[in-house]
Each structure stands twice: as structure tokens, then as C-alpha cells.
Design an enzyme around this catalytic site. Sequence first.
Site, PDB file in Angstrom:
ATOM      1  N   LYS A  88       0.869  -1.180   0.000  1.00 30.30           N
ATOM      2  CA  LYS A  88       0.000   0.000   0.000  1.00 30.30           C
ATOM      3  C   LYS A  88       0.905   1.228   0.000  1.00 30.30           C
ATOM      4  O   LYS A  88       1.970   1.226   0.638  1.00 30.30           O
ATOM      5  CB  LYS A  88      -0.879  -0.040   1.258  1.00 30.30           C
ATOM      6  CG  LYS A  88      -1.960   1.030   1.310  1.00 30.30           C
ATOM      7  CD  LYS A  88      -2.844   0.855   2.560  1.00 30.30           C
ATOM      8  CE  LYS A  88      -3.973   1.858   2.635  1.00 30.30           C
ATOM      9  NZ  LYS A  88      -4.844   1.618   3.808  1.00 30.30           N
ATOM     10  N   SER A 163      -9.771   1.567   2.597  1.00 33.80           N
ATOM     11  CA  SER A 163      -8.861   2.375   1.819  1.00 33.80           C
ATOM     12  C   SER A 163      -7.788   1.591   1.056  1.00 33.80           C
ATOM     13  O   SER A 163      -7.194   2.120   0.131  1.00 33.80           O
ATOM     14  CB  SER A 163      -8.161   3.380   2.737  1.00 33.80           C
ATOM     15  OG  SER A 163      -7.359   2.717   3.690  1.00 33.80           O
ATOM     16  N   SER A 187     -10.025  -0.985   6.660  1.00 29.29           N
ATOM     17  CA  SER A 187      -9.373  -0.746   5.373  1.00 29.29           C
ATOM     18  C   SER A 187      -8.654  -1.939   4.768  1.00 29.29           C
ATOM     19  O   SER A 187      -8.208  -1.865   3.627  1.00 29.29           O
ATOM     20  CB  SER A 187      -8.387   0.419   5.496  1.00 29.29           C
ATOM     21  OG  SER A 187      -9.093   1.626   5.541  1.00 29.29           O
TER      22      SER A 187
END
Lengths: 507, 513
Positions: A88, A163, A187
Site C-alpha cells: 500500500k 482504503s 481498510s
Amino acid sequence: MTLSPAEYASLSLGDIRTGLDRRHFSARELAEAAFAAIEALEAGRVEAFLSLTPELALRAADEVDAQLAAGSGVADIGLLAGVPLGFKDNMNLLGSYTTCGSRMLENYESTLNATCVSKALAAGALPMGKLNMDEFAFGSSTETSSFKKTHNPWDLERVPGGSSGGSAAAVASGMLTASLGSDTGGSIRQPASFCGVVGFKPSYGVVSRYGVVAFGSSLDQVGPFARSVADVAALTDAICGYDPLDCTSQDVPASFSASVVAGQSDGIKGMRVGVVSEYLEAPGITTEVVLAFKEALRHVQDLGATIVELELPNAYAALSAYYVIGPCEAFSNLSRFDAVRYGFCVEGATNLTEQYELSRAQGFGLETKRRILLGNYLLSSGVYTTYYYPAQQVRTLITQDYRRAFEQADVLLTPTSPRTAFRFGEVSDPTSMHLSDIFTIPINIAGNGGLNLPVGLGEESGLPVGLQIIGPQFKDGNILRVAAALEATYDIERLAPLSGALSGGAA
Amino acid sequence: MKSLATVLQDWEAVIGLEVHTELTTLGSKMFCGCKIEYGAPPNTHVCPVCLGMPGALPVPNRAAIESIVLAGLATGCDIEKHSMFYRKHYFYPDMAKNFQTTQGPVAFCMRGTLDLEVLGASAGERTHLQGTTPLAREEGYLTRIGITRIHMEEDAGKLVHVGGESGRISGADYSLVDYNRCGMPLIELVTEPDLRTPEEARLFLQKLRTIYLTLAISNCSMEQGSLRCDGNVSLRPRGSEKLGTKTELKNMNSFKNLHDGLAYEICRQAEVLEEGGRVRQETRHWEPASRRTISMRSKETADDYRLFPDPDLAPYHLSDEFIQRVAARLPELPDARVARYLAAYVLNAADARALAGEIELARFFDAALEAGSSKLAKPLANLLLNEVSAYLNTESVALAETRLDPQHLAELAGLVADGTISSMQGRQVLALVFARGVSPAELVEELGIRQVSDTGEIEAVAQTVLDNNADKVAEYRAGKTKLLGFFVGEAMKATGGTANPKLLNQTFQRLLS
């Protein structure tokens, strides 16, 4: 003996291990096949990556190959030897940009390796690139990224969740074997659910947060995405443990894979599985999610586990507490982005205050500004005692609720999300967006671990539905054991149909 | 403007201090492993943590916690077993994260005290002696100053403004930031508003500095900024209980500036009030050159720092075992040292206090006494407080940097005390010890400088002096007895300072009677 992108896309960590050991393919071939898969599926389709790091990946692959050539076994090299892995984009990786999906950090080059990154690299992983995310992880659809929209590989018209949407979509599409994400309110679990992959948020403190750009320091936790429970367990084993650079990290033994083996060989007979019936009447929950959840309970009973009805009297307040604590911590953590030492800086400001104001006004997106302003307000004097302080008290009550509940159960099951993936722009007001996290947020508030297990496609939407398995704090082994046993009762395709494009089939 | 003494007749000054001390003796910064070094090239002791890079996390320096607990125990504070770090937010480039990590309502050390002995002329500045204890035998009083708290925090970086007037930000072309100091462990002590005169404030800071130096937690250099003091001061009419509006005073970077800055501010406020004005709540800057305070910024609207517990740092729990272990490391503190000196040695209170107030001298004194007899206490104290101190001042060196060691000083004091050499010869030998670092006994041997105490020899010298100064002898006999000093001086000159002055005196008196 070249590995095709389609063959690559179906590999598990175990397959990679065996393949390397038997010299069916080399680590370099793995990396090249992975980049070919990315080439085929990324641009104009999934759009999961913010940057690719082929040099780093190929160099790591060559090192693995050199060690194999020198006679090392895969096990000696590390748990993730040769595994194409993505991070990420809030995880610092030396030699890459770390943008957090924000214009503010568009040109920010990492000055360090996050501990989870360096542990993965030390275990032999191939760093493929950095994955899209909601700006600074504020969001549940990856739509707030300053740079691009990531598409759900199951339906390119839909969001991948967020996310960590890029991390989930890259694994579901077959571009990556595994990825790392971070989870502050869901997330990891919610995008895993939307994309039909396994996503695991361990208990707070299991994985070091050092080098992961903070959103809510007391809520953030790093965890893996993969297409099987065994794979996320191996990934967690590789990255967990106490880190002297993060004083909130915990000394946790790397025994996650052992729990998976226990689930696979010994099952879960006699284990107590908790449910909260009211959750099935949660606002916005869809019938297909309720049906899939009930089916999962039947599987659990078939495996010989006992269903226990649990009460979490204060859990209803978790969202309120989360939307106080989260923005307060975010406001504080994002103060450092001031355009002075690094990051986006406007030209031509006439004084320092103007430079701060204009740079932050133009560098941050709408949702980020919303959270900063909210936190700024909630911490101001006079207001602090009305919101922040009670929110912490609520947090204590919720934590106690879970502790008490887990005296009667070994795990707790809930749906991961009340619904399947939605269309771009379909959920536009923040409050409705926040509701997609109602089952995941309380777990960050309490600090427990939770995992998304795909349990098939929704009867109505045809999109992946996820089951959340929650464990007592620091007994994440319970989660993996139940997940492994339950996984074996399903026959589910984890690769999205889009991956068919890799073998020349229709996308 | 009226004088301080006059103002304090009508007004009572209420003073509180905030003392920031960098823990310079530690190996590394508060929340990272960067080295602590004063004067290093800019931005050479920095890392992702103290530069506030994205993703970096703080890890508390355990040794710094030990230091603050030592400071708390030495100032009678309660050590709080459960406390937390907080974040204090403000946007300024000297703090890379734009928040300072500090402590909240509960600090590691709470509710301490420090006793001050105020003596001499300035003792008279405190006209209202209620709550103090008069000191017997001496002009002065003893007063107890409350310490609200001592908390742990991190220092900010240093800004250098280039191009403007005298380094000020206004008019500067650009500013540079040095983050070497950013993240330095800092302890902040806050007093109760118990101080009443600038002299008390100065004594408080001096005593606190001696304590910190005794604990070896900081080099306490006001020059280098490792010890910094701000003052809060307000006035109220004598007899009034109601507090007046206070101003905060900054830039008092020496004991003298602390005293003079407060004295000026007290007089300034008195003038404002006596002219019917109102004191504005503000921060003022002491300018030693023009000897006045100037307004920096109004504080009438409180800053909102949005303090909240730092979620990166777990609440701190100090175990009883930890506190006991730190307590066991507490050295002898200045008050106890004075008491011991007065009980064990023939020393007057002023000398005992002067020694205990200079930790370097006190440690040297103790070491010298260990090497010599306790009878040498008085001459050793004299040597240290006079000759040695004078040498250190002239040469601007610390005692530890000289070649003098305690054994040698004890030996020297012994040689003077037993009459082997005169005190004048003693000074001569001391200078050579400083220069060469050799034993005084050896020097005496080498130079052949012994005090002449042989009565025959002394008488012969005295007689020669008298013979050579017949006119002076006549004057003496005519009643000008002050000339005795002249004769002794001449005899000393003739013997190169080796004659025993006491014997010379007696001999001249006898010969001239």
C-alpha cells in the site's frame, strides 16, 4: 520452462515455494510473469498501482535465484522467497515514492524502509510496486485517491473498497500473489470482502507500524491480502513481532501458519463461535449478505462448533467514538505535512503562514481536509471534554465488552460489510460511506484482530460476499484456525473473472 | 522610574519561574537515537524521527526518565507512577512534526519544594516575612518555594534568521533551521508563585542549577542554552491577597539578567499601576543592552495547543522497584552537604555554603579531605574558595581540566598548616602545581623553599633590617608603631618570603621594645 502470466496468477505461496524448490521456474521468471500480468490487466482496467518498482523486484529475484543456485533451499531463504508482493502506498520502501494517494506527497521519495517492508524483503519477497489507496487512508472506496480510481476486478464499474483498494484489487485480479495493506477502521477487511480475497488485520501491535504513514496511531494496523488463509498466515508470520522502533508493537510469536495447520487437520469441533443476532438487522444490510452469513453459520455447525449468542451492549457507540478518535489522531499526524521540508509546496507565497495555508489547501483533498478540520475542532479547548474524552471512555467500555464476550466464545462472526461492492459515485455522502464499515470499526476500537473470508458470490449482485472472523485480543490464532477450517468447506474461485484475460479469454 | 527597594515598600511582587533544562549528559535524544552534541555542524545529528519524516515513530529514552525522576526526588516531588506523554500542536518550522511531545496534567514529578536561605542586603527586599523563618546569627530568612511540577518534553530546533537586523526575524531575507537540537530531552520545572523578590528568583535558579549539576543530569549552561529560565511576575498592593495581571519574561540568560530583568519589570509594572494604568497580559523580552523589557506578543487570548495524549506512546507506568533503584542513585544534595560540613569540620556557614554551592569545588574538597586530615578543612576551604577559584576564573577553565589533584592540594594545605612553608610560599607552590602537576612536597624539596623558623636565623635577619634602617627605628621608638609592618616586610623581602611571619613579628617587637 517459461511461466505464463495465467499460470502465475493462479499460484499460491505454497505453489511458489514448491516451484522454486523443484526448479519449475526461477524467481526472475516469477517477477517477469507478474509484470506481464500487470501489463495485461493494469492500464485501463484495474488501475491498482501508483508506481511499479521493476528494478527492485528483479534485483530481489536475482538474489533469490543466486541463493538457490548456491544450494539454499527455499525455506532457508525465507517465508516469502520469490513471492511477488505489493505495498500500500503509505508504506515506506527505499527506492520508491510513498504518496499516500495524496498530491501532498506526490514526489515524496522514501527515506527509510517500513519495518513490515524490510521484514518482507528479508523473507525474500519481490517488491513489485506501490498500491493505490484513499488519500491518507481516509475512505472506503479508494475514490479519494488524488491520482486514480482503482476498479474492482469483479466488475470494473465498481469500487474495490478501501482504503487499501489497490492492495485488494491487485491480488483479486491475479496481478500480485499477495500484498500488504493497513486497516484503521476496516481498510483491509472491507476491500478484501469487496474483491473476494482473504484480508487479515491482526490485533493492534502484532505488526510494527514503523514506517507506515500514520492515520490513526491507536487504530492503525498492518496486515496481508492473499487468495488463501494459509497465504495470509505465512505473510503474517513473516512480518509480525516486536519492533524496537515502535513502542506499541508486541512480542508475538510467528505461529499463524501453525494455527492454519491446526484448523486444517484438527478442525474446530467443540470451539465456541459467537454471533450477535442484532447485527443481521444493521442499517443498510442486504439480504444476500444475511443469507451468505447464515450459510456460513451452518458450515460452522457442520464442523462441530457451537454457536453462542453474544451481547456487545456498547458496540453501537463504536462508530461515534471512531469518528472522534480517528480525526483527532489524523489531524495531529497530518500536521507534519507543512511544505517546509518535503512534499507539495506552492510557489510564490509571500510569508510562512501563507505558504502553510496555500500548500495545505491545494495539497490535500476534500475528505482529508474534512478529517483535519474535524479533528482540529474536536481537540480545541472546551470541546475536548465534550467529545474526545467521552470517546476514550466509550472505547474502554467497548474493549471491556469484547473481553467479556470472549470469555464465552473463541471467535465472533459477523458479515464483513453490510453490502457488496458499489458503483463509482454511488455512495457520495460521507455518513453513508462510513456505514459500510459498521462491522469492522468496533474491532479497531477494541484492538482485536479480524479477518475477511470470502464466502461466495451474492445471490442478487453476483459479487463477492465476505465473512468477518474476529478473535480475542492477541489470540489471532483462533481466527486463522476457524478461517482455515471454514475455507475448506467452500469451493470458491478467488481469482476474479478478469484474470481470464491473461490466457487470452474475455475479460 | 522608582528603585526596586522603594517599589517593594508599597507593592508585593509575585513571581513564578519556568525552568527548562536540557539533559545534556545523556547519550541520545528523547525519542530517537541521535547523538547530543552542542555546537555540531547544523543538521548533522538528525534522523527520520526527529525530522518528522512520514512514518517515523518515537521511542522514549529510558535514561531520560531516570534523570527526571532523579530531579523530582532531589526537589521533594511526588513521583507519579502513571503519567502520559501528550502532543502540543503549533505550526512553526522549529518543530518538525508541528507538535511537541510533552506531558499532560500529570507530570512525572509533582508537588515539590526547595528551601532558600536569603542573606545579606537583599534579604531586606522582602518586607513581608510571613511564612518565612528568620535565620539565627545571620541577617536573613529561610523561605520554602513550592514546585508545581517537573515534566518531560522535547526541545525544538534552532532558527537562524539571515539578512535582518541582529538576527531578528523581522527584515530577514531568509531563515535556516538546525534540527540538531530538535528532540533533545528537556525537563521543565514550574514553580508555584511563591517568590517575592528578584534575589529569591536568582537564588532559586542558582540552587536548582547546583542540584542538577550534583545529579549530573545536565551541564546547565545558561550561555549555551541548556538551562533557560522564564519568569512570570505580577504586582499587588501590600496586604492584598488578590493577584494582579502577570507578564511573562523571556531572554534572561544569566543569573544577573534574571535578577535585573525581574527587577526592571517590577518597577515598570509599579509605574504603570501608579499612573492609574493597567498591566497587559503579555510576553516581554528582556534586553540586557538597553536594560529594559519590550513587549513581544499579547497573551490575552490563550493559545489553543489542542493537547491530547500521544497515541504513539503508551501510558508510562513507573514501578516501585524502578523508583527505588533511581532513589538509590541519589547523591548527597547541597543542603545535606552544608549540614555535614558544619557538623564534621571547623568551617563557618558562609564557607560551607559557598563550597556546597559549587559542586566541582565541593567534590574536590571532599576528595582532598579523604587524602588529608579533617583538621585541614579550614585551610583547604580557603585555598579552594580563594586561590583555586581565582586561578579558575583567570584562566577560564574548569577544575577538572587543570593539573591539580586533591592529594596535592591536601599535601599543600598540610605543608602550610604545619609551618613547613609560609602561605605566601604556598601560593607560589600552587602556581607551580597548576603549571607542572607535580607534588607540592617535591616542589618544596626541589626549590629549597622552606619557611625559616629558626629563632637565631630570624633574629639575625631582623637585626640586619634594623641596622639598615636606623631612621625608621627612631621613628618607631618615637611612637610610629605602624612601622612594624614595614620591618616585617623588609625581612620577608630579604629572605625571599621564606621567613616565618609570626616569628618575625614577635622578634621585631622584642628587639624594638
